[in-house]
Design a protein around this motif. Sequence first.
Motif, PDB file in Angstrom:
ATOM      1  N   ASN A  77      -2.757   4.959 -12.594  1.00 11.53           N
ATOM      2  CA  ASN A  77      -2.374   3.804 -11.364  1.00 11.53           C
ATOM      3  C   ASN A  77      -2.486   2.632 -11.226  1.00 11.53           C
ATOM      4  O   ASN A  77      -1.744   2.021 -10.695  1.00 11.53           O
ATOM      5  CB  ASN A  77      -4.447   3.297 -10.156  1.00 11.53           C
ATOM      6  CG  ASN A  77      -4.468   4.809 -10.243  1.00 11.53           C
ATOM      7  OD1 ASN A  77      -4.296   5.322  -9.682  1.00 11.53           O
ATOM      8  ND2 ASN A  77      -6.314   5.029 -10.345  1.00 11.53           N
ATOM      9  N   ASP A  78      -2.386   1.768 -12.691  1.00 13.81           N
ATOM     10  CA  ASP A  78      -1.823   0.267 -13.246  1.00 13.81           C
ATOM     11  C   ASP A  78      -0.515   0.515 -13.210  1.00 13.81           C
ATOM     12  O   ASP A  78      -0.156   0.229 -12.520  1.00 13.81           O
ATOM     13  CB  ASP A  78      -2.531   0.570 -14.798  1.00 13.81           C
ATOM     14  CG  ASP A  78      -3.798   0.373 -15.117  1.00 13.81           C
ATOM     15  OD1 ASP A  78      -4.513  -0.193 -13.572  1.00 13.81           O
ATOM     16  OD2 ASP A  78      -3.936   0.941 -16.046  1.00 13.81           O
ATOM     17  N   LYS A 119       0.772   2.438 -10.735  1.00  9.27           N
ATOM     18  CA  LYS A 119       2.133   2.239  -8.807  1.00  9.27           C
ATOM     19  C   LYS A 119       1.429   1.216  -8.849  1.00  9.27           C
ATOM     20  O   LYS A 119       1.705   0.392  -7.830  1.00  9.27           O
ATOM     21  CB  LYS A 119       0.067   3.378  -9.048  1.00  9.27           C
ATOM     22  CG  LYS A 119       0.588   4.616  -9.109  1.00  9.27           C
ATOM     23  CD  LYS A 119       0.279   5.307  -8.126  1.00  9.27           C
ATOM     24  CE  LYS A 119       0.196   6.868  -8.391  1.00  9.27           C
ATOM     25  NZ  LYS A 119      -0.781   8.266  -7.743  1.00  9.27           N
ATOM     26  N   LYS A 120       0.140   0.217  -8.896  1.00  8.19           N
ATOM     27  CA  LYS A 120       0.365  -1.396  -8.959  1.00  8.19           C
ATOM     28  C   LYS A 120       1.623  -1.872  -9.144  1.00  8.19           C
ATOM     29  O   LYS A 120       1.515  -2.832  -8.641  1.00  8.19           O
ATOM     30  CB  LYS A 120      -1.593  -1.805  -9.139  1.00  8.19           C
ATOM     31  CG  LYS A 120      -2.597  -0.751  -8.755  1.00  8.19           C
ATOM     32  CD  LYS A 120      -3.594  -1.538  -9.766  1.00  8.19           C
ATOM     33  CE  LYS A 120      -5.030  -0.770  -9.177  1.00  8.19           C
ATOM     34  NZ  LYS A 120      -5.972  -1.258 -10.258  1.00  8.19           N
ATOM     35  N   GLU A 159     -11.989  -2.123  -5.018  1.00  3.19           N
ATOM     36  CA  GLU A 159     -12.352  -2.236  -6.210  1.00  3.19           C
ATOM     37  C   GLU A 159     -13.687  -2.900  -6.107  1.00  3.19           C
ATOM     38  O   GLU A 159     -14.122  -2.615  -7.072  1.00  3.19           O
ATOM     39  CB  GLU A 159     -11.696  -2.922  -7.220  1.00  3.19           C
ATOM     40  CG  GLU A 159     -10.215  -2.197  -7.624  1.00  3.19           C
ATOM     41  CD  GLU A 159      -8.681  -2.430  -8.336  1.00  3.19           C
ATOM     42  OE1 GLU A 159      -9.830  -2.995  -9.113  1.00  3.19           O
ATOM     43  OE2 GLU A 159      -7.863  -1.787  -7.788  1.00  3.19           O
ATOM     44  N   ARG A 214       1.809   1.754  -3.193  1.00  5.08           N
ATOM     45  CA  ARG A 214       0.683   2.025  -4.409  1.00  5.08           C
ATOM     46  C   ARG A 214       0.034   3.415  -4.227  1.00  5.08           C
ATOM     47  O   ARG A 214      -0.366   4.019  -4.781  1.00  5.08           O
ATOM     48  CB  ARG A 214      -0.210   1.035  -3.913  1.00  5.08           C
ATOM     49  CG  ARG A 214      -1.540   1.260  -4.973  1.00  5.08           C
ATOM     50  CD  ARG A 214      -2.165   1.768  -5.566  1.00  5.08           C
ATOM     51  NE  ARG A 214      -3.068   2.009  -6.318  1.00  5.08           N
ATOM     52  CZ  ARG A 214      -3.619   2.948  -6.721  1.00  5.08           C
ATOM     53  NH1 ARG A 214      -3.025   3.798  -6.213  1.00  5.08           N
ATOM     54  NH2 ARG A 214      -5.086   2.800  -6.889  1.00  5.08           N
ATOM     55  N   ASN A 215       0.695   4.231  -2.921  1.00  7.55           N
ATOM     56  CA  ASN A 215       0.313   5.628  -2.476  1.00  7.55           C
ATOM     57  C   ASN A 215       1.323   6.562  -2.888  1.00  7.55           C
ATOM     58  O   ASN A 215       1.063   7.410  -2.581  1.00  7.55           O
ATOM     59  CB  ASN A 215      -0.181   5.407  -1.618  1.00  7.55           C
ATOM     60  CG  ASN A 215      -1.661   4.937  -0.894  1.00  7.55           C
ATOM     61  OD1 ASN A 215      -2.278   4.703  -1.213  1.00  7.55           O
ATOM     62  ND2 ASN A 215      -1.807   4.086   0.075  1.00  7.55           N
ATOM     63  N   LYS A 262      -5.830   3.705   4.007  1.00 12.74           N
ATOM     64  CA  LYS A 262      -4.933   3.338   4.107  1.00 12.74           C
ATOM     65  C   LYS A 262      -4.586   2.278   4.786  1.00 12.74           C
ATOM     66  O   LYS A 262      -4.561   1.421   4.236  1.00 12.74           O
ATOM     67  CB  LYS A 262      -3.247   3.709   3.727  1.00 12.74           C
ATOM     68  CG  LYS A 262      -3.287   4.805   2.763  1.00 12.74           C
ATOM     69  CD  LYS A 262      -1.989   5.498   2.422  1.00 12.74           C
ATOM     70  CE  LYS A 262      -2.124   7.335   2.264  1.00 12.74           C
ATOM     71  NZ  LYS A 262      -0.977   8.157   2.162  1.00 12.74           N
ATOM     72  N   GLN A 269       0.785  -1.179  -0.043  1.00  8.03           N
ATOM     73  CA  GLN A 269       0.304   0.575   0.203  1.00  8.03           C
ATOM     74  C   GLN A 269       1.009   1.326   0.058  1.00  8.03           C
ATOM     75  O   GLN A 269       0.472   2.504  -0.685  1.00  8.03           O
ATOM     76  CB  GLN A 269      -1.158   0.034   1.330  1.00  8.03           C
ATOM     77  CG  GLN A 269      -2.187  -0.902   0.929  1.00  8.03           C
ATOM     78  CD  GLN A 269      -2.759  -1.014  -0.318  1.00  8.03           C
ATOM     79  OE1 GLN A 269      -3.379   0.456  -0.927  1.00  8.03           O
ATOM     80  NE2 GLN A 269      -3.905  -1.174  -0.714  1.00  8.03           N
ATOM     81  N   ALA A 288      -6.429   8.064 -15.096  1.00  8.44           N
ATOM     82  CA  ALA A 288      -6.677   7.355 -14.120  1.00  8.44           C
ATOM     83  C   ALA A 288      -5.845   6.371 -14.915  1.00  8.44           C
ATOM     84  O   ALA A 288      -4.893   5.274 -13.637  1.00  8.44           O
ATOM     85  CB  ALA A 288      -8.049   6.718 -14.529  1.00  8.44           C
ATOM     86  N   GLU A 289      -4.795   5.781 -16.161  1.00  7.86           N
ATOM     87  CA  GLU A 289      -4.693   4.948 -15.467  1.00  7.86           C
ATOM     88  C   GLU A 289      -2.997   4.523 -15.598  1.00  7.86           C
ATOM     89  O   GLU A 289      -2.421   3.754 -15.231  1.00  7.86           O
ATOM     90  CB  GLU A 289      -4.365   4.919 -17.760  1.00  7.86           C
ATOM     91  CG  GLU A 289      -4.966   4.448 -18.714  1.00  7.86           C
ATOM     92  CD  GLU A 289      -4.848   4.459 -19.763  1.00  7.86           C
ATOM     93  OE1 GLU A 289      -3.834   4.688 -20.489  1.00  7.86           O
ATOM     94  OE2 GLU A 289      -5.144   3.397 -21.016  1.00  7.86           O
ATOM     95  N   ASP A 299       1.877  10.972  -7.960  1.00  7.25           N
ATOM     96  CA  ASP A 299       1.968  10.655  -9.708  1.00  7.25           C
ATOM     97  C   ASP A 299       2.885  11.212 -10.179  1.00  7.25           C
ATOM     98  O   ASP A 299       3.959  10.707 -10.895  1.00  7.25           O
ATOM     99  CB  ASP A 299       0.811  11.574 -10.021  1.00  7.25           C
ATOM    100  CG  ASP A 299      -0.788  11.070 -10.342  1.00  7.25           C
ATOM    101  OD1 ASP A 299      -0.716   9.683  -9.785  1.00  7.25           O
ATOM    102  OD2 ASP A 299      -1.521  11.714 -10.966  1.00  7.25           O
TER     103      ASP A 299
END
Length: 418
Positions: free
Chosen positions: A297-298, A300-301, A329, A263-264, A410, A260, A294-295, A267
């Motif tokens: 975020n992919d 970041k994952k 999600e 993930r956070n 989180k 996490q 929004a992409e 950008d």
Amino acid sequence: MTDLKSAFLKTVTERGFVHQCTDKEALDAALSERQPKTCYIGFDCTANSLHVGSLLPIMLLRWFQRSGHKPIVLMGGGTTKVGDPSGKDEARQLITEETIAANKAGIKGVFEKFLAFGDGPTDAVMVDNADWLDELSYIPFLREYGRHFSVNRMLGFESVKLRLEREQPLSFLEFNYMILQAYDFMELNRRRGCILQMGGSDQWGNIVNGVELTRRVDSAQVFGLTAPLITTASGAKMGKTADGAIWLNADRVTPYDYWQFWRNTADADVGRFLRLFTDLTLEETKRLEALQDAEINDAKKILATEATAMCHGRTAAEEAANTSAETFEKGQSAGGLPTVTIAESDLEQGISANNILNFAGLASSNSEARRHIRGGGARLNDEKIIDENFVVTLANTNADGVIKLSLGKKRHVLVRVG
């Protein structure tokens, strides 16, 4: 210098690791030779786990080995007894030899996740500077090596100058730290042919002292290289959050919470962190950091999964990714979240909301839990807790006997009746 020949310097320069180097051209030539070279980075034993702030030097060692060379992990069993003043406004608290030994045992396992240890020419080795520092005799050491250090020059190094400018006391004990670190470099050059010391930019003065001491005493050429101190796009120190340090040991920060953290990422930091903290190719990192809206975020994952896999293993990383997907999600109460167990009798009697947040580790005290509730940041089973005196009972458990507690977006913990 753009026409680098050695695989290591070319890689770490392209990926953004290099801040300063004592003689980049000569180091590049040495690392381009067929025979593997040896470098080291030191890690003091001030806690029983390293944190994310130590990842950059660990990744430097990793790339050094992947470039066909031999890394040394130097454990500071000796220097920890003195304390590094770099970046500190006050002296580190002195810790006992027993605590140092326990801390050393706690952090040793981290390096095996990032480096391959063994007896081969490029296998990593771990040594402890207590092996030679503990044996030094004070007067002979001063006579032999003290004359090579200028106090005037030492006062100009950042680690000392910043402390003095802030009018914070600097003990003579701490003042000796840079001399001992310089001696470490010379010893490792003598014992293991080590030609390179690396570290964060705050270590530049200490490293230069080692380069110069080795040249003056042994007429040997060695090198120093530092990496920039990493801050986030917001200017915050890397690895520090409102909830404390992000530790690398799973017993301090779970693989899920570690995932996490990555993930956070903001950008603006995604591309840089992909280059520094994963093994992904530069082509792939460029593709990922170019994603928009929004992409991103992919990306970041992927960063979170790759960074977690390196530290905790691929299985744990994928489990954390799946748990996050189910929780955020799909809106499910995922079983992979951190879990604590509470006695059924406690819930039969009922427990206040602030008490259960404290019990679950989401707050360090009942008063802190109350502040979170008043601020609207605490939730029970995804519903905001409005009253700090709300009583949680067995009626709040789901069919599996579980309560989901959340703090902000989180942090999540499952309370299981046992």
